[in-house]
Design an enzyme around this catalytic site. Sequence first.
Site, PDB file in Angstrom:
ATOM      1  N   CYS A   1      -8.392  -4.115  -4.420  1.00 29.83           N
ATOM      2  CA  CYS A   1      -9.414  -4.739  -3.592  1.00 29.83           C
ATOM      3  C   CYS A   1     -10.731  -4.008  -3.826  1.00 29.83           C
ATOM      4  CB  CYS A   1      -9.016  -4.632  -2.123  1.00 29.83           C
ATOM      5  SG  CYS A   1     -10.309  -5.184  -0.993  1.00 29.83           S
TER       6      CYS A   1
ATOM      7  N   CYS B   1      -7.215  -9.623   1.924  1.00 25.77           N
ATOM      8  CA  CYS B   1      -6.657  -8.274   1.803  1.00 25.77           C
ATOM      9  C   CYS B   1      -6.040  -7.877   3.133  1.00 25.77           C
ATOM     10  CB  CYS B   1      -7.775  -7.301   1.427  1.00 25.77           C
ATOM     11  SG  CYS B   1      -7.261  -5.585   1.411  1.00 25.77           S
TER      12      CYS B   1
ATOM     13  N   CYS C   1     -12.000  -2.187  -0.262  1.00 25.03           N
ATOM     14  CA  CYS C   1     -11.367  -1.009   0.344  1.00 25.03           C
ATOM     15  C   CYS C   1     -10.545  -0.207  -0.656  1.00 25.03           C
ATOM     16  CB  CYS C   1     -10.522  -1.408   1.550  1.00 25.03           C
ATOM     17  SG  CYS C   1      -8.999  -2.275   1.122  1.00 25.03           S
TER      18      CYS C   1
ATOM     19  N   CYS D   1      -8.139  -4.823   4.681  1.00 23.57           N
ATOM     20  CA  CYS D   1      -9.525  -4.913   5.165  1.00 23.57           C
ATOM     21  C   CYS D   1      -9.980  -6.328   5.487  1.00 23.57           C
ATOM     22  CB  CYS D   1     -10.486  -4.269   4.164  1.00 23.57           C
ATOM     23  SG  CYS D   1     -10.802  -5.269   2.691  1.00 23.57           S
TER      24      CYS D   1
ATOM     25  N   CYS E   1      -0.618 -10.798 -10.627  1.00 18.83           N
ATOM     26  CA  CYS E   1       0.707 -10.646 -10.039  1.00 18.83           C
ATOM     27  C   CYS E   1       0.541  -9.717  -8.839  1.00 18.83           C
ATOM     28  CB  CYS E   1       1.617 -10.045 -11.111  1.00 18.83           C
ATOM     29  SG  CYS E   1       3.287  -9.767 -10.568  1.00 18.83           S
TER      30      CYS E   1
HETATM   31 ZN   LIG Z   1      -9.276  -4.589   1.017  1.00 20.47          ZN
END
Ligand SMILES: [Zn+2]
Length: 133
Positions: free
Chosen positions: A96, A47, A99, A50, A121
Amino acid sequence: MEKIRKSEDEWKAQLNPEEFRVLREAGTERPFTGEYTDTKTVGVYRCRACGTELFRSDAKFDSHCGWPSFFEPSESDAVTLVEDRSMGMTRVEVRCATCDSHLGHVFEGEGYPTPTDQRYCINSISLTLEPAE
Ligand SMILES: [Zn+2]
């Protein structure tokens, strides 16, 4: 799992404007423009907000849709799925789990020859590729 919560100002200080637009305002990068669309590099995708591991290169496949596509996340609880009724469609948004940043959408039943018949996607700008050693 430890959740990360930051204020809008904290995210704005950390992310550039385009990252903020996609990750925190559920924007979408233009197709075929993202840096990882056709990437074959072996590694882990984290991510960008984060740093949590989200996807692995061995689940990435050529969808020809213009965005990086994966048939499954690294761990089923790495992402959360949220029904998205924006833009006159019902889609499933991928966020995510750590976060709560926007990553992209997941589609299924499209007939891709993958083990799950799902296509995560994902915006390149939501990810950071960490190449394997
Ligand atoms: Zn994240």
